[in-house]
Motif scaffolding. Structure first.
Motif, mmCIF file in Angstrom:
data_model
loop_
_atom_site.group_PDB
_atom_site.id
_atom_site.type_symbol
_atom_site.label_atom_id
_atom_site.label_comp_id
_atom_site.label_asym_id
_atom_site.label_seq_id
_atom_site.Cartn_x
_atom_site.Cartn_y
_atom_site.Cartn_z
ATOM 1 N N SER A 1 4.431 10.838 -7.429
ATOM 2 C CA SER A 1 4.764 10.589 -8.836
ATOM 3 C C SER A 1 6.090 9.852 -9.005
ATOM 4 O O SER A 1 6.858 10.138 -9.919
ATOM 5 C CB SER A 1 4.802 11.906 -9.621
ATOM 6 O OG SER A 1 3.558 12.547 -9.532
ATOM 7 N N GLN B 1 0.829 -1.205 0.000
ATOM 8 C CA GLN B 1 0.000 0.000 0.000
ATOM 9 C C GLN B 1 0.865 1.256 0.000
ATOM 10 O O GLN B 1 0.570 2.216 -0.706
ATOM 11 C CB GLN B 1 -0.954 0.017 1.193
ATOM 12 C CG GLN B 1 -1.914 1.181 1.172
ATOM 13 C CD GLN B 1 -2.767 1.228 -0.090
ATOM 14 O OE1 GLN B 1 -3.396 0.247 -0.463
ATOM 15 N NE2 GLN B 1 -2.778 2.377 -0.770
ATOM 16 N N ILE C 1 3.772 6.075 -5.357
ATOM 17 C CA ILE C 1 3.583 6.231 -6.804
ATOM 18 C C ILE C 1 2.517 7.289 -7.084
ATOM 19 O O ILE C 1 2.723 8.192 -7.908
ATOM 20 C CB ILE C 1 3.207 4.881 -7.445
ATOM 21 C CG1 ILE C 1 4.392 3.917 -7.366
ATOM 22 C CG2 ILE C 1 2.758 5.074 -8.887
ATOM 23 C CD1 ILE C 1 4.034 2.471 -7.661
ATOM 24 N N ASN C 2 1.397 7.204 -6.381
ATOM 25 C CA ASN C 2 0.286 8.125 -6.639
ATOM 26 C C ASN C 2 0.505 9.523 -6.073
ATOM 27 O O ASN C 2 0.175 10.517 -6.724
ATOM 28 C CB ASN C 2 -1.014 7.548 -6.056
ATOM 29 C CG ASN C 2 -1.459 6.313 -6.787
ATOM 30 O OD1 ASN C 2 -1.120 6.095 -7.951
ATOM 31 N ND2 ASN C 2 -2.210 5.470 -6.102
ATOM 32 N N ASN C 3 1.040 9.632 -4.864
ATOM 33 C CA ASN C 3 1.144 10.926 -4.195
ATOM 34 C C ASN C 3 2.413 11.704 -4.536
ATOM 35 O O ASN C 3 2.431 12.928 -4.419
ATOM 36 C CB ASN C 3 1.064 10.747 -2.680
ATOM 37 C CG ASN C 3 -0.275 10.171 -2.254
ATOM 38 O OD1 ASN C 3 -1.283 10.334 -2.931
ATOM 39 N ND2 ASN C 3 -0.267 9.473 -1.136
ATOM 40 N N ILE D 1 2.152 1.922 -3.451
ATOM 41 C CA ILE D 1 1.120 2.565 -4.273
ATOM 42 C C ILE D 1 0.976 4.033 -3.894
ATOM 43 O O ILE D 1 0.856 4.901 -4.768
ATOM 44 C CB ILE D 1 -0.219 1.806 -4.127
ATOM 45 C CG1 ILE D 1 -0.099 0.422 -4.745
ATOM 46 C CG2 ILE D 1 -1.370 2.592 -4.740
ATOM 47 C CD1 ILE D 1 -1.240 -0.519 -4.403
ATOM 48 N N ASP D 2 0.998 4.328 -2.599
ATOM 49 C CA ASP D 2 0.886 5.716 -2.136
ATOM 50 C C ASP D 2 2.022 6.576 -2.669
ATOM 51 O O ASP D 2 1.804 7.710 -3.103
ATOM 52 C CB ASP D 2 0.874 5.778 -0.605
ATOM 53 C CG ASP D 2 -0.380 5.174 0.007
ATOM 54 O OD1 ASP D 2 -1.372 4.954 -0.731
ATOM 55 O OD2 ASP D 2 -0.358 4.894 1.221
#
Length: 127
Positions: A72, A62, A68-70, A65-66
């Motif tokens: 970049s 998780q 990567i998303n938050n 993923i965070d």
């Protein structure tokens, strides 16, 4: 005398006292370290920036993923190292591969403003 320090040495002359738990392997952590990585060749990695660690693999997934998303971050620059020891398994989320500690630290200090401290891991020393 009561010892109030977090760590202390067991003297050679124990004056007849029996020291419990001195044979526990956790006191010799390096001999218990076993890497278990299924998807990457650890010999290709030198120094990396540790973003987080957990005993829960799903937490690390998780967090990956965070990041990567938050922030970049490129997914291919993030990888997970798992190691077994007699207390269980710990997972490290590592970022990028660097030739040496100085390059990794400078990159962290100059480009990763979301992390308050830079923890550099010598991946070759893990195994």
């Amino acid at each position: 005398d009561k010892n109030i320090n977090d760590f202390y040495l067991i003297p050679i002359d124990k004056k007849g006292k029996i020291i419990s738990n001195k044979d526990k392997k956790v006191l010799d952590f390096d001999s218990n370290l076993n890497i278990t990585n299924h998807h990457l060749n650890i010999t290709d990695y030198k120094f990396s920036i540790q973003l987080t660690a957990s005993i829960e693999y799903n937490n690390i997934l998780q967090k990956r993923i965070d990041y990567i998303n938050n922030y970049s971050l490129n997914a291919s620059d993030l990888y997970i190292i798992a190691f077994n020891h007699n207390l269980g398994i710990d997972y490290l989320l590592l970022y990028k591969n660097f030739e040496n500690n100085d390059i990794a630290f400078n990159y962290c200090k100059n480009y990763l403003n979301f992390t308050p401290k830079c923890l550099i891991v010598n991946v070759q020393n893990i195994d």
